[in-house]
Design a protein around this motif. Structure first.
Motif, short mmCIF file in Angstrom:
data_model
loop_
_atom_site.label_atom_id
_atom_site.label_comp_id
_atom_site.label_asym_id
_atom_site.label_seq_id
_atom_site.Cartn_x
_atom_site.Cartn_y
_atom_site.Cartn_z
N SER A 21 -6.70 0.79 -4.39
CA SER A 21 -6.93 0.85 -2.95
C SER A 21 -5.64 1.32 -2.27
O SER A 21 -4.57 1.31 -2.88
CB SER A 21 -7.36 -0.51 -2.40
OG SER A 21 -6.33 -1.47 -2.60
N ASN A 79 -3.12 0.44 0.69
CA ASN A 79 -2.74 -0.61 1.65
C ASN A 79 -2.40 -0.02 3.01
O ASN A 79 -2.99 -0.39 4.03
CB ASN A 79 -1.54 -1.40 1.11
CG ASN A 79 -1.90 -2.31 -0.04
OD1 ASN A 79 -3.02 -2.81 -0.12
ND2 ASN A 79 -0.96 -2.53 -0.93
N THR A 80 -1.42 0.86 3.03
CA THR A 80 -0.94 1.45 4.28
C THR A 80 -0.55 2.90 4.05
O THR A 80 -0.29 3.32 2.92
CB THR A 80 0.30 0.71 4.82
OG1 THR A 80 1.32 0.73 3.81
CG2 THR A 80 -0.02 -0.74 5.19
N ASN A 87 0.89 3.60 0.32
CA ASN A 87 1.11 2.50 -0.62
C ASN A 87 -0.19 2.23 -1.37
O ASN A 87 -1.16 1.71 -0.80
CB ASN A 87 1.59 1.25 0.10
CG ASN A 87 1.97 0.14 -0.87
OD1 ASN A 87 1.23 -0.81 -1.07
ND2 ASN A 87 3.12 0.28 -1.51
N HIS A 114 -2.38 0.44 -4.37
CA HIS A 114 -2.38 -0.88 -5.01
C HIS A 114 -3.42 -0.92 -6.12
O HIS A 114 -4.56 -0.49 -5.94
CB HIS A 114 -2.69 -1.94 -3.95
CG HIS A 114 -2.56 -3.34 -4.45
ND1 HIS A 114 -3.35 -4.37 -4.01
CD2 HIS A 114 -1.72 -3.90 -5.37
CE1 HIS A 114 -3.00 -5.48 -4.62
NE2 HIS A 114 -2.01 -5.22 -5.45
N SER A 134 -5.09 -3.90 -7.94
CA SER A 134 -5.17 -5.35 -7.82
C SER A 134 -5.75 -6.02 -9.06
O SER A 134 -5.88 -7.25 -9.10
CB SER A 134 -6.02 -5.72 -6.60
OG SER A 134 -7.32 -5.18 -6.72
N ASN A 158 1.91 -2.19 -7.05
CA ASN A 158 1.72 -1.18 -6.00
C ASN A 158 2.92 -0.24 -5.99
O ASN A 158 4.01 -0.59 -6.45
CB ASN A 158 1.54 -1.85 -4.64
CG ASN A 158 2.78 -2.57 -4.17
OD1 ASN A 158 3.66 -2.00 -3.53
ND2 ASN A 158 2.89 -3.87 -4.52
#
Length: 366
Positions: A196, A198-199, A218, A220, A222, A260
């Motif tokens: 995914s 993040n920002t 960023n 990620h 998880s 990440n």
């Protein structure tokens, strides 16, 4: 003849000196980068060595002996420090094993904590190999997939060796090597990666040895899933400008589990502009069987655009302002001309109506 002989000798020794110096520089460079190496050594049945990686599978709480081989290629006795660390993902999109502290919101088990002893200092004689055994305890806490880490080996308290680049800059290098570790519980199932974004934040990014304005996404993972040799393609579009499009492609990426990293996208020579943007990032396996498509909206403010354009050495383009001022000035001149023309016409009209002299009248003679 004597003069010629002396000159010939001078030239000969000068050339000889250059050759010796070059050879010495080559030897120094080789010593700086190739004076030691490491390799995984066979140990317990639970340890499988796959392409330089320890793949360990066992029951929760089981202890397994793992062996590391450190080879000192120099002719003097040297010390090396060996650390076992948790895996992270560096900003090149590759697993790294050289950090003693790794943080991530989804990281529940530190691989570093499963290995003892840690922070070993080993003394290895010149031209010899030393095999260093450690104990790895498979975590008791249940987990799916793989947790990852690695042994990092570097010289102990040795000064960084300097080399001079083509442009005359002194570069100091401190070499270290790593051996990856993958740990899996026998009773647990495998797990696919879960990627995914993040920002997405604007910043200064590296692009072909230049610092450019761009964004850092960023990314990620998880889950405790891991895929090697990923290719990626990033596409950035602007919501109010259909002509704007920036793309970036990469290969050979591998995002470590529960980690990440910043995926950088350069604007190149284009100036960054404020606005609302969209990032589409696609990861694919080499065989094309699996793919992941990630989407993220983000905004760049005027202040951010101005800041990173300036840091990247991009000067503001005021041409649009000059054109606008030129049009405004032309409009003022035209308006003033029309106004003065009309006022002149009105004044002339008034003079004709009110100030025309009367024609003399003729009297008739009787």
């Amino acid at each position: 003849m004597k003069r010629v002989s002396k000159r010939s000798l001078f030239v000969f020794f000068a050339i000889f000196g250059l050759i010796v110096s070059s050879f010495a520089m080559i030897q120094t460079a080789q010593a700086a980068s190739g004076d030691y190496s490491i390799k995984p050594e066979a140990s317990a049945d639970e340890v499988n060595i796959d392409n330089g990686t320890y793949v360990i599978e066992g029951d929760p709480g089981q202890q397994v002996q793992v062996k590391i081989g450190v080879i000192n290629k120099s002719n003097k006795t040297r010390k090396f420090v060996i650390n076992a660390n948790t895996a992270y993902t560096n900003n090149s999109g590759q697993p790294g094993y050289d950090k003693t502290k790794v943080h991530d919101p989804s990281l529940k088990i530190q691989t570093r904590d499963a290995i003892t002893p840690n922070n070993i200092i080993a003394t290895v004689k010149g031209g010899k190999e030393m095999i260093i055994p450690v104990t790895l305890t498979i975590p008791k806490k249940s987990f799916k997939g793989y947790i990852m880490g690695g042994f990092n080996v570097k010289p102990y308290k040795e000064k960084a060796k300097g080399t001079v680049s083509a442009n005359g800059t002194l570069i100091k290098n401190k070499f270290s090597y790593s051996l990856p570790i993958q740990i899996h519980q026998k009773s647990s199932a495998n797990q696919d990666p879960k990627y995914s974004i993040n920002t997405v934040k604007p910043g200064l990014v590296s692009d072909a040895a230049h610092q450019r304005a761009g964004v850092n996404a960023n990314v990620h993972n998880s889950a405790n899933g891991f895929v090697t040799e990923l290719s990626s393609k990033a596409t950035v579009t602007k919501k109010d400008d259909k002509s704007f499009k920036i793309t970036k492609s990469q290969t050979g990426q591998a995002i470590a589990p529960t980690s990440n990293y910043d995926y950088s996208i350069s604007w190149g020579k284009k100036p960054m502009k404020a606005g609302n943007y969209h990032l589409k990032l696609v990861y694919k396996t080499n065989n094309g069987i699996k793919s992941w498509t990630l989407n993220k909206d983000f905004t760049i403010t005027n202040a951010q655009a101005a800041k990173y354009n300036k840091l990247a050495g991009i000067k503001p383009n005021y041409m649009w302002l000059y054109i606008l001022l030129g049009i405004l000035l032309l409009a003022i001149i035209l308006g003033l001309g029309i106004y003065l023309g009309r006022r002149n016409k009105n004044n002339n009209g008034n003079n004709n109506n009110g100030n025309t002299p009367n024609k003399p009248t003729r009297r008739r003679r009787r």
